[in-house]
Write a protein that holds these residues in place. Structure first.
Motif, PDB file in Angstrom:
ATOM      1  N   ILE A  45       1.177  -1.187   0.327  1.00  0.00           N
ATOM      2  CA  ILE A  45      -0.386   0.382  -0.035  1.00  0.00           C
ATOM      3  C   ILE A  45       0.954   1.584   0.250  1.00  0.00           C
ATOM      4  O   ILE A  45       0.544   1.746  -1.204  1.00  0.00           O
ATOM      5  CB  ILE A  45      -1.131  -0.322   1.068  1.00  0.00           C
ATOM      6  CG1 ILE A  45      -1.815  -1.037   0.842  1.00  0.00           C
ATOM      7  CG2 ILE A  45      -1.655   1.154   1.285  1.00  0.00           C
ATOM      8  CD1 ILE A  45      -3.092  -1.408   2.272  1.00  0.00           C
ATOM      9  N   PRO A  46       1.525   1.171   0.448  1.00  0.00           N
ATOM     10  CA  PRO A  46       2.783   2.585   0.532  1.00  0.00           C
ATOM     11  C   PRO A  46       2.840   2.436  -0.385  1.00  0.00           C
ATOM     12  O   PRO A  46       3.502   3.900  -0.873  1.00  0.00           O
ATOM     13  CB  PRO A  46       3.959   2.202   2.256  1.00  0.00           C
ATOM     14  CG  PRO A  46       3.623   1.321   3.269  1.00  0.00           C
ATOM     15  CD  PRO A  46       1.973   0.787   2.025  1.00  0.00           C
ATOM     16  N   VAL A  47       3.412   1.905  -1.431  1.00  0.00           N
ATOM     17  CA  VAL A  47       4.248   1.745  -2.794  1.00  0.00           C
ATOM     18  C   VAL A  47       3.492   2.653  -3.952  1.00  0.00           C
ATOM     19  O   VAL A  47       3.896   3.714  -4.759  1.00  0.00           O
ATOM     20  CB  VAL A  47       5.133   0.918  -3.298  1.00  0.00           C
ATOM     21  CG1 VAL A  47       5.584   0.565  -3.680  1.00  0.00           C
ATOM     22  CG2 VAL A  47       5.851   0.431  -1.696  1.00  0.00           C
ATOM     23  N   MET A  48       2.327   1.473  -3.477  1.00  0.00           N
ATOM     24  CA  MET A  48       0.701   2.103  -4.590  1.00  0.00           C
ATOM     25  C   MET A  48       0.753   3.912  -4.436  1.00  0.00           C
ATOM     26  O   MET A  48       1.305   4.215  -5.024  1.00  0.00           O
ATOM     27  CB  MET A  48      -0.422   1.052  -3.923  1.00  0.00           C
ATOM     28  CG  MET A  48       0.590   0.400  -5.297  1.00  0.00           C
ATOM     29  SD  MET A  48      -1.318  -0.038  -5.003  1.00  0.00           S
ATOM     30  CE  MET A  48      -1.982  -0.370  -3.304  1.00  0.00           C
ATOM     31  N   LEU A  49       1.032   4.079  -2.527  1.00  0.00           N
ATOM     32  CA  LEU A  49       0.502   5.122  -2.607  1.00  0.00           C
ATOM     33  C   LEU A  49       1.319   6.415  -3.145  1.00  0.00           C
ATOM     34  O   LEU A  49       1.593   7.743  -3.708  1.00  0.00           O
ATOM     35  CB  LEU A  49      -0.078   5.944  -1.042  1.00  0.00           C
ATOM     36  CG  LEU A  49      -1.103   4.385  -0.493  1.00  0.00           C
ATOM     37  CD1 LEU A  49      -1.454   5.250   1.035  1.00  0.00           C
ATOM     38  CD2 LEU A  49      -2.371   5.685  -0.733  1.00  0.00           C
ATOM     39  N   ALA A  50       3.052   6.128  -2.978  1.00  0.00           N
ATOM     40  CA  ALA A  50       3.920   6.982  -3.132  1.00  0.00           C
ATOM     41  C   ALA A  50       4.006   6.697  -4.886  1.00  0.00           C
ATOM     42  O   ALA A  50       4.164   8.635  -5.264  1.00  0.00           O
ATOM     43  CB  ALA A  50       4.956   6.444  -2.384  1.00  0.00           C
ATOM     44  N   SER A  51       3.736   6.133  -5.776  1.00  0.00           N
ATOM     45  CA  SER A  51       3.418   6.735  -7.217  1.00  0.00           C
ATOM     46  C   SER A  51       2.900   7.711  -7.157  1.00  0.00           C
ATOM     47  O   SER A  51       3.035   8.186  -8.269  1.00  0.00           O
ATOM     48  CB  SER A  51       3.677   5.066  -7.541  1.00  0.00           C
ATOM     49  OG  SER A  51       2.234   4.387  -7.826  1.00  0.00           O
ATOM     50  N   ALA A  52       1.287   7.781  -6.353  1.00  0.00           N
ATOM     51  CA  ALA A  52       0.668   9.314  -6.931  1.00  0.00           C
ATOM     52  C   ALA A  52       1.125  10.091  -6.778  1.00  0.00           C
ATOM     53  O   ALA A  52       0.427  11.249  -6.350  1.00  0.00           O
ATOM     54  CB  ALA A  52      -1.057   8.540  -6.227  1.00  0.00           C
ATOM     55  N   GLY A  53       2.300   9.953  -5.137  1.00  0.00           N
ATOM     56  CA  GLY A  53       2.378  10.984  -4.683  1.00  0.00           C
ATOM     57  C   GLY A  53       1.998  11.774  -3.259  1.00  0.00           C
ATOM     58  O   GLY A  53       1.550  13.168  -2.893  1.00  0.00           O
TER      59      GLY A  53
ATOM     60  N   CYS B 217       1.835   9.893   0.964  1.00  0.00           N
ATOM     61  CA  CYS B 217       2.634   9.427   2.252  1.00  0.00           C
ATOM     62  C   CYS B 217       1.773   9.004   3.211  1.00  0.00           C
ATOM     63  O   CYS B 217       0.847   9.099   2.999  1.00  0.00           O
ATOM     64  CB  CYS B 217       3.813   9.969   2.451  1.00  0.00           C
ATOM     65  SG  CYS B 217       3.079  11.722   3.291  1.00  0.00           S
ATOM     66  N   ILE B 218       2.101   8.546   3.950  1.00  0.00           N
ATOM     67  CA  ILE B 218       0.998   7.364   5.397  1.00  0.00           C
ATOM     68  C   ILE B 218       1.855   8.382   6.832  1.00  0.00           C
ATOM     69  O   ILE B 218       2.934   8.163   6.046  1.00  0.00           O
ATOM     70  CB  ILE B 218       1.232   6.396   5.380  1.00  0.00           C
ATOM     71  CG1 ILE B 218       0.381   5.459   4.384  1.00  0.00           C
ATOM     72  CG2 ILE B 218      -0.007   5.516   5.721  1.00  0.00           C
ATOM     73  CD1 ILE B 218       0.596   3.906   3.731  1.00  0.00           C
ATOM     74  N   ALA B 219       0.401   9.205   7.178  1.00  0.00           N
ATOM     75  CA  ALA B 219       1.555   9.772   8.228  1.00  0.00           C
ATOM     76  C   ALA B 219       0.476   8.845   9.882  1.00  0.00           C
ATOM     77  O   ALA B 219      -0.810   8.301   9.800  1.00  0.00           O
ATOM     78  CB  ALA B 219       1.551  11.063   8.181  1.00  0.00           C
TER      79      ALA B 219
ATOM     80  N   PRO C 261      -8.223   4.662   1.828  1.00  0.00           N
ATOM     81  CA  PRO C 261      -8.690   5.999   3.445  1.00  0.00           C
ATOM     82  C   PRO C 261      -9.263   5.499   4.322  1.00  0.00           C
ATOM     83  O   PRO C 261      -8.553   5.532   5.623  1.00  0.00           O
ATOM     84  CB  PRO C 261      -8.671   7.341   2.295  1.00  0.00           C
ATOM     85  CG  PRO C 261      -9.081   7.176   1.253  1.00  0.00           C
ATOM     86  CD  PRO C 261      -8.541   5.560   0.692  1.00  0.00           C
ATOM     87  N   HIS C 262     -10.428   4.731   3.957  1.00  0.00           N
ATOM     88  CA  HIS C 262     -10.735   4.145   4.700  1.00  0.00           C
ATOM     89  C   HIS C 262     -10.200   3.022   6.242  1.00  0.00           C
ATOM     90  O   HIS C 262     -10.281   3.355   7.040  1.00  0.00           O
ATOM     91  CB  HIS C 262     -12.344   3.562   4.971  1.00  0.00           C
ATOM     92  CG  HIS C 262     -12.949   2.755   5.835  1.00  0.00           C
ATOM     93  ND1 HIS C 262     -13.576   3.646   7.233  1.00  0.00           N
ATOM     94  CD2 HIS C 262     -12.905   1.079   6.546  1.00  0.00           C
ATOM     95  CE1 HIS C 262     -13.885   2.416   7.222  1.00  0.00           C
ATOM     96  NE2 HIS C 262     -13.767   1.668   7.068  1.00  0.00           N
ATOM     97  N   LEU C 263      -9.802   2.475   5.002  1.00  0.00           N
ATOM     98  CA  LEU C 263      -8.158   1.320   5.873  1.00  0.00           C
ATOM     99  C   LEU C 263      -7.532   1.818   6.381  1.00  0.00           C
ATOM    100  O   LEU C 263      -7.136   1.206   7.754  1.00  0.00           O
ATOM    101  CB  LEU C 263      -8.363   0.350   4.569  1.00  0.00           C
ATOM    102  CG  LEU C 263      -8.636  -0.768   3.614  1.00  0.00           C
ATOM    103  CD1 LEU C 263      -7.541  -1.377   2.717  1.00  0.00           C
ATOM    104  CD2 LEU C 263      -9.311  -1.546   4.785  1.00  0.00           C
ATOM    105  N   LEU C 264      -6.622   2.361   5.992  1.00  0.00           N
ATOM    106  CA  LEU C 264      -5.678   3.310   6.973  1.00  0.00           C
ATOM    107  C   LEU C 264      -6.529   4.131   8.286  1.00  0.00           C
ATOM    108  O   LEU C 264      -5.167   3.845   9.572  1.00  0.00           O
ATOM    109  CB  LEU C 264      -5.156   4.159   5.963  1.00  0.00           C
ATOM    110  CG  LEU C 264      -4.091   3.176   5.213  1.00  0.00           C
ATOM    111  CD1 LEU C 264      -3.636   4.808   3.992  1.00  0.00           C
ATOM    112  CD2 LEU C 264      -2.671   2.883   5.556  1.00  0.00           C
TER     113      LEU C 264
ATOM    114  N   ASN D  85      -0.896  14.092   1.602  1.00  0.00           N
ATOM    115  CA  ASN D  85      -0.110  14.475   0.243  1.00  0.00           C
ATOM    116  C   ASN D  85       2.239  14.610   0.496  1.00  0.00           C
ATOM    117  O   ASN D  85       2.010  14.875   1.420  1.00  0.00           O
ATOM    118  CB  ASN D  85       0.151  16.142  -0.530  1.00  0.00           C
ATOM    119  CG  ASN D  85      -1.542  16.167  -1.446  1.00  0.00           C
ATOM    120  OD1 ASN D  85      -1.521  15.188  -1.942  1.00  0.00           O
ATOM    121  ND2 ASN D  85      -1.924  17.106  -0.721  1.00  0.00           N
ATOM    122  N   GLN D  86       1.981  14.413  -0.456  1.00  0.00           N
ATOM    123  CA  GLN D  86       4.034  13.983  -0.139  1.00  0.00           C
ATOM    124  C   GLN D  86       4.542  15.523  -0.327  1.00  0.00           C
ATOM    125  O   GLN D  86       4.239  16.541  -1.161  1.00  0.00           O
ATOM    126  CB  GLN D  86       4.585  13.390  -1.159  1.00  0.00           C
ATOM    127  CG  GLN D  86       4.662  11.990  -1.123  1.00  0.00           C
ATOM    128  CD  GLN D  86       5.329  10.968  -1.613  1.00  0.00           C
ATOM    129  OE1 GLN D  86       5.899  11.257  -3.500  1.00  0.00           O
ATOM    130  NE2 GLN D  86       5.988   9.360  -1.578  1.00  0.00           N
TER     131      GLN D  86
END
Length: 587
Positions: free
Chosen positions: A483-491, A493-495, A574-577, A586-587
């Motif tokens: 999941i973090p890798v996919m999100l990073a590809s679209a700009g 990040c997870i916090a 977003p709900h899962l996280l 956003n990064q």
């Protein structure tokens, strides 16, 4: 503590001192005895001669001398060999245990490594052993009183610093399934994690799950981003554990203030003590109210009692702005031991309907916590106000006062929350961030597979999480890792979760920037690669026995209905996280 256990503890602490003392006394007696013997028989032995004969008693080679034999020499002839034999026995058993433990380590696979044998470590080791797991314990203190107990229960105990990479290698860490560090120091637990990650680089199969306890709540929140780092290690998975965060969640969920609440009212909660536990209880109660409140305009009410309640509340509101929108807060700066505390309670009993619906006592001192609970229980009992007291370990205390409203005695409204009993369990330790995400992913899969048009017929994974094989569970964990890798590809990040409305985030889906399609395609390609590595291939029908699947095709050739399923998964991220305590930024 019984007399027998006291003597064992004293012997464990002072055994070598006692042995050295007796050995020295016996050698002195031997020298005196040989000197008297030399004078009696006029042998003319020198000081060195008598010293040589004295040392010879160790090997039983010098005690046979002509009479007369003084009582000193008589005692020494038996005492020196006895001390020598016992010392040799201790050395032999120590070496034997060490070698036996090393042999056992050779055959360990998928075992649990626990670093630190304090109260948390001992509890966890026992529970894992009772659950059929093989356990290795690393403890730096050779005199830890629990070592023999846990060793007799079946654990392998290794002495040393758990942050030492060479020592970790000796524990067969690259064949272990999990490492849990509960050393009583946040810095040391972090060092253990760093060392474990370094050693895990040489793993051949699977990931090492590393769970470390971070005591400081602020540090725990700051480090949580590392859990779902986009530059993840394919052989290492980090989980952070904070006893107060997990304890507060369980304490509130087990004693919810909104249970049986009038839909037209909001609960009033009295929180006594705003330390680490009290602050997390406040946050959990407010968060739970957001999810459970009957009407959007009702605010949960808090009365907060602490020696520094106002400043602590201000800090919480800065860190969690959403709290101000959800609750009404009345901080009271007060010494709980003072008489003013009883006057505060009188405010709830003035005939108005402002008495609390629930009391959480979150004091660090257990004696003070019990005393405060008894005082409040005496004053609020006729109003049937439940009082939940946080204890590290209740032991016989829970039996004394009862732990539920069903008890018809003078303590009937007091409830004990055992912090260690509730939080330091083998089951909860294995339900960290990645596990929560993996379980949620499986729930999403079940929902999609059972939806109209879903193709889950004959699929052996259409079962509850508990019934899945370890292999399938690990597949879900690996998907969570992506999941973090996919999100990073679209700009993105997870916090750590700060914005409690973060689950309402929506990704762009316009022609210029279709983030949902981009991430859905990436996830499909990862899925195809993983399936092919497991021996699956394209086939007109899904057949687990033949390992064929019609979806093993490029994204562009995938039917629109299947593409939409992948997109729906991305929209639900977003709900899962949020469910796991994170938000997307956003990064």
């Amino acid at each position: 503590m019984g007399r027998g256990r006291l003597l064992r503890n004293l012997w464990a602490d002072y055994s070598w001192f006692i042995i050295i003392l007796f050995g020295s006394i016996s050698l002195i007696l031997g020298y005196i005895g040989f000197s008297k013997n030399s004078q009696a028989i006029e042998a003319g032995r020198t000081i060195l001669d008598n010293l040589y004969l004295t040392l010879g008693l160790i090997s039983l080679n010098s005690g046979a001398v002509p009479s007369p034999i003084s009582w000193e020499l008589q005692v020494a002839r038996f005492m020196v060999p006895a001390v020598t034999a016992y010392t040799a026995f201790l050395a032999f058993t120590t070496i034997f245990i060490q070698q036996t433990e090393r042999v056992r380590l050779w055959f360990l696979r998928d075992h649990i490594i626990i670093c630190g044998l304090g109260r948390k470590g001992f509890r966890l080791a026992n529970q894992f052993l009772q659950g059929g797991h093989r356990v290795v314990v690393i403890e730096i203190d050779d005199n830890n009183e629990w070592i023999e107990n846990i060793r007799s229960a079946g654990a392998v105990v290794i002495h040393g610093d758990a942050a030492d990479t060479e020592l970790l290698k000796k524990t067969k860490i690259n064949q272990a399934s999990c490492l849990i560090s509960v050393v009583g120091d946040d810095g040391k637990n972090s060092e253990v994690a760093v060392s474990a990650e370094i050693v895990s680089q040489t793993r051949n199969n699977g990931k090492l799950t590393c769970i470390i306890h971070i005591f400081d709540a602020q540090l725990w929140r700051l480090l949580r981003e590392k859990e779902l780092d986009a530059g993840n290690n394919s052989r290492f998975r980090l989980e952070l554990f904070n006893i107060f965060d997990r304890g507060a969640h369980l304490m509130v969920q087990g004693n919810p203030p909104w249970a049986d609440l009038d839909p037209q009212s909001s609960p009033h909660i009295l929180v006594v003590g705003l330390g680490k536990m009290g602050q997390r209880v406040l946050i959990e109660a407010a968060r739970g109210w957001q999810l459970n409140k009957p009407t959007i305009d009702k605010k949960i009410k808090f009365t907060l009692v602490d020696l520094n309640a106002t400043n602590k509340l201000e800090g919480l509101l800065i860190q969690h702005p959403r709290l101000e929108k959800l609750g009404e807060y009345s901080p009271v700066d007060m010494d709980i031991l003072s008489g003013e505390f009883d006057k505060l309670v009188n405010r709830f009993l003035d005939g108005s309907r402002c008495q609390p619906d629930l009391v959480y006592i979150c004091l660090d001192n257990e004696t003070l916590s019990l005393q405060t609970g008894l005082r409040l229980n005496n004053q609020l009992r006729k109003y049937r106000v439940p009082i939940v007291m946080r204890m590290v370990e209740s032991g016989g205390l829970a039996l004394l006062i009862g732990s539920g409203l069903e008890n018809q005695n003078s303590f009937g409204y007091l409830r004990i929350f055992d912090l260690l009993d509730q939080t330091c369990t083998a089951e909860l330790m294995q339900r960290g961030t990645h596990e929560v995400l993996a379980r949620n992913l499986h729930s999403v899969y079940l929902k999609l597979a059972r939806s109209p048009g879903g193709d889950g017929s004959g699929d052996d994974v259409l079962v509850p999480w508990e019934e899945l094989s370890p292999y399938i569970k690990e597949k879900n964990r690996r998907q969570a890792d992506r999941i973090p890798v996919m999100l990073a590809s679209a700009g993105y990040c997870i916090a750590p979760l700060q914005d409690w409305d973060a689950e309402n985030l929506t990704f762009n889906e316009n022609k210029e920037l279709d983030e949902v399609t981009q991430m859905a395609q990436m996830e499909h390609e990862h899925w195809c690669q993983e399936k092919k590595e497991d021996g699956w291939r394209f086939g007109p029908e899904k057949n687990p026995l033949k390992k064929t699947n019609p979806s093993l095709i490029p994204w562009e050739e995938l039917p629109e209905m299947d593409q939409e399923k992948n997109k729906e998964f991305i929209r639900g991220l977003p709900h899962l996280l949020v469910q796991a305590g994170f938000q997307i930024e956003n990064q």
